[in-house]
Design an enzyme around this catalytic site. Structure first.
Site, PDB file in Angstrom:
ATOM      1  N   ASP A  43       0.823  -1.226   0.000  1.00 42.73           N
ATOM      2  CA  ASP A  43       0.000   0.000   0.000  1.00 42.73           C
ATOM      3  C   ASP A  43       0.851   1.267   0.000  1.00 42.73           C
ATOM      4  O   ASP A  43       0.333   2.367   0.135  1.00 42.73           O
ATOM      5  CB  ASP A  43      -0.934   0.007   1.216  1.00 42.73           C
ATOM      6  CG  ASP A  43      -0.170  -0.061   2.531  1.00 42.73           C
ATOM      7  OD1 ASP A  43       1.074  -0.119   2.482  1.00 42.73           O
ATOM      8  OD2 ASP A  43      -0.819  -0.035   3.589  1.00 42.73           O
ATOM      9  N   HIS A 136      20.329  24.411   1.829  1.00 43.75           N
ATOM     10  CA  HIS A 136      20.033  25.443   0.838  1.00 43.75           C
ATOM     11  C   HIS A 136      20.239  26.854   1.389  1.00 43.75           C
ATOM     12  O   HIS A 136      20.782  27.721   0.718  1.00 43.75           O
ATOM     13  CB  HIS A 136      18.600  25.261   0.318  1.00 43.75           C
ATOM     14  CG  HIS A 136      18.189  26.373  -0.584  1.00 43.75           C
ATOM     15  ND1 HIS A 136      18.808  26.610  -1.784  1.00 43.75           N
ATOM     16  CD2 HIS A 136      17.263  27.338  -0.445  1.00 43.75           C
ATOM     17  CE1 HIS A 136      18.268  27.664  -2.364  1.00 43.75           C
ATOM     18  NE2 HIS A 136      17.327  28.121  -1.563  1.00 43.75           N
ATOM     19  N   ASP A 175      22.039  33.201  -8.460  1.00 42.17           N
ATOM     20  CA  ASP A 175      21.058  34.073  -7.814  1.00 42.17           C
ATOM     21  C   ASP A 175      21.685  34.698  -6.571  1.00 42.17           C
ATOM     22  O   ASP A 175      22.794  34.330  -6.174  1.00 42.17           O
ATOM     23  CB  ASP A 175      19.740  33.344  -7.493  1.00 42.17           C
ATOM     24  CG  ASP A 175      19.952  32.098  -6.643  1.00 42.17           C
ATOM     25  OD1 ASP A 175      20.874  32.109  -5.803  1.00 42.17           O
ATOM     26  OD2 ASP A 175      19.205  31.125  -6.815  1.00 42.17           O
ATOM     27  N   LYS A 198      18.118  36.722 -10.061  1.00 43.74           N
ATOM     28  CA  LYS A 198      17.123  35.768 -10.582  1.00 43.74           C
ATOM     29  C   LYS A 198      15.770  35.998  -9.922  1.00 43.74           C
ATOM     30  O   LYS A 198      15.704  36.376  -8.752  1.00 43.74           O
ATOM     31  CB  LYS A 198      17.592  34.343 -10.279  1.00 43.74           C
ATOM     32  CG  LYS A 198      16.623  33.239 -10.669  1.00 43.74           C
ATOM     33  CD  LYS A 198      17.159  31.866 -10.282  1.00 43.74           C
ATOM     34  CE  LYS A 198      16.612  31.386  -8.962  1.00 43.74           C
ATOM     35  NZ  LYS A 198      16.997  30.013  -8.623  1.00 43.74           N
ATOM     36  N   GLY A 231      16.617  24.440 -14.743  1.00 44.63           N
ATOM     37  CA  GLY A 231      16.086  25.714 -15.270  1.00 44.63           C
ATOM     38  C   GLY A 231      16.936  26.918 -14.862  1.00 44.63           C
ATOM     39  O   GLY A 231      17.205  27.800 -15.688  1.00 44.63           O
TER      40      GLY A 231
HETATM   41  C1  R5P Z   1      17.534  28.086  -5.718  1.00 40.96           C
HETATM   42  O1  R5P Z   1      17.568  29.023  -4.952  1.00 40.96           O
HETATM   43  C2  R5P Z   1      18.537  26.966  -5.709  1.00 40.96           C
HETATM   44  O2  R5P Z   1      19.759  27.354  -5.174  1.00 40.96           O
HETATM   45  C3  R5P Z   1      18.758  26.420  -7.095  1.00 40.96           C
HETATM   46  O3  R5P Z   1      19.312  27.424  -7.912  1.00 40.96           O
HETATM   47  C4  R5P Z   1      17.478  25.953  -7.741  1.00 40.96           C
HETATM   48  O4  R5P Z   1      16.566  25.534  -6.792  1.00 40.96           O
HETATM   49  C5  R5P Z   1      17.752  24.828  -8.691  1.00 40.96           C
HETATM   50  O5  R5P Z   1      16.530  24.360  -9.212  1.00 40.96           O
HETATM   51  P1  R5P Z   1      16.330  24.196 -10.770  1.00 40.96           P
HETATM   52  O6  R5P Z   1      17.501  23.400 -11.263  1.00 40.96           O
HETATM   53  O7  R5P Z   1      15.015  23.468 -10.900  1.00 40.96           O
HETATM   54  O8  R5P Z   1      16.281  25.558 -11.368  1.00 40.96           O
END
Ligand code: R5P
Length: 316
Positions: A43, A136, A175, A198, A231
């Site tokens: 399940d 992160h 970013d 970004k 992305g």
């Molecule tokens: C965002 O703040 C993270 O540090 C990465 O740049 C981001 O989350 C990467 O995700 P993706 O590859 O989907 O753009």
């Protein structure tokens, strides 16, 4: 490995997310990987069983909460709960990649802060301490009431980059959140740094508003904590090409989440080299054009020092 520890005083267990990394950590420590079993019931429920005694012992659970994120989080909770109920003395979760870490604030009303919710779940399940790699954002540490040892793969990546470091590259933060990390790598390698502004439009879509720093005619090396859909990096590469950088762009990141055909899309976009670590067990990160450096020695050193009660300060 730090000195002064006796083998047998601690147990290392692995969830199913990255057993290869746990084995490599154990090999570094010359310590056997503890016996435990993980399974999925028909399940979809998660089952675990620890197959040796952990009574009175310090236990390290190695589990990146990588995709499938929810399963791996629940498995880690199950392992912690099993250890606590089996009278372990201390349970440390070694989390090479912490999923949900990007959900660290409310960007809109009526949304959760999932990083905080996961932190609470892990604590409630019996985790006494966390060792996490390249979280992160620094504020995630504050979501836990228990001690969090924050580690970084930056020096490991820097050493892997150093031999091929020619043409005075500029380290690019894709970013503003990555700026501090890029500055640290730039300092370590003696390179200048540029930062991109970004804006995230959705989980899959971002736009780059501007390039801060000198990239024209320069070799660019984009440095991020993680690559998920790719992305962010693709948009960053586009903006750097538009700003006149040299045609070869290199990408370096700790966590190869790699959802979709990231290496192929990167190659098609003119990215010549991708360097990541093995925090996540991912077939896509074993494709040609992707180099991997292991964080096992770093994690082993951290575990060894935690066992010996030694400081981790110079590992940070
Ligand atoms: C965002 O703040 C993270 O540090 C990465 O740049 C981001 O989350 C990467 O995700 P993706 O590859 O989907 O753009």
């Amino acid at each position: 490995m730090a000195s002064g520890r006796k083998s047998g005083e601690f147990v290392i267990l692995s969830g199913s997310a990255n057993r290869g990394l746990a084995e490599a950590v154990c090999a570094e420590l010359h310590h056997p990987l503890g016996q435990c079993r993980t399974e999925r019931f028909p399940d979809g429920e998660v089952g675990v069983e620890i197959e040796e005694s952990v009574r009175g012992l310090q236990v390290f659970l190695i589990q990146p909460t990588s995709p499938p994120v929810n399963d791996h989080v629940v498995e880690l909770m199950a392992l912690a709960d099993a250890c606590r109920r089996a009278s372990a003395k201390h349970v440390a979760a070694v989390i090479p990649y912490f999923g949900y870490a990007r959900a660290d604030r409310r960007k809109n009303r009526r949304i959760p802060i999932m990083a905080r919710a996961v932190a609470e779940l892990l604590e409630a399940s019996g985790v006494d301490q966390i060792a996490a790699l390249d979280l992160h954002s620094p504020q995630v540490e504050g979501f836990f009431q228990i001690p969090v040892e924050t580690l970084t793969a930056m020096p490991t990546l820097a050493e892997a980059l150093r031999p091929g470091l020619v043409n005075d590259p500029v380290i690019v933060a894709p970013d503003l959140g990555a700026a501090e990390r890029a500055a640290a790598l730039g300092e370590k390698l003696g390179c200048s740094v540029a930062v991109l502004a970004k804006r995230r439009l959705s989980g899959r879509e971002v736009e780059i508003k501007s390039v801060i720093g000198q990239v024209e005619g320069r070799h660019c090396l984009i440095f991020d904590d993680m690559i998920s859909t790719g992305g962010t990096i693709l948009k960053a590469a586009e903006a750097l090409f538009e700003a006149g950088c040299r045609p070869e762009i290199r990408v370096v990141a700790t966590h190869a989440v790699f959802r979709g055909e990231v290496p192929r899309r990167f190659r098609a976009a003119g990215i010549t080299e991708i360097l990541v670590t093995d925090t996540i067990d991912n077939e896509a990160a074993r494709q040609p054009g992707v180099s991997r450096v292991s964080v096992a020695p770093l994690l082993a050193e951290a575990v060894g020092r935690l066992v010996a009660g030694e400081s981790l300060k110079d590992l940070l």
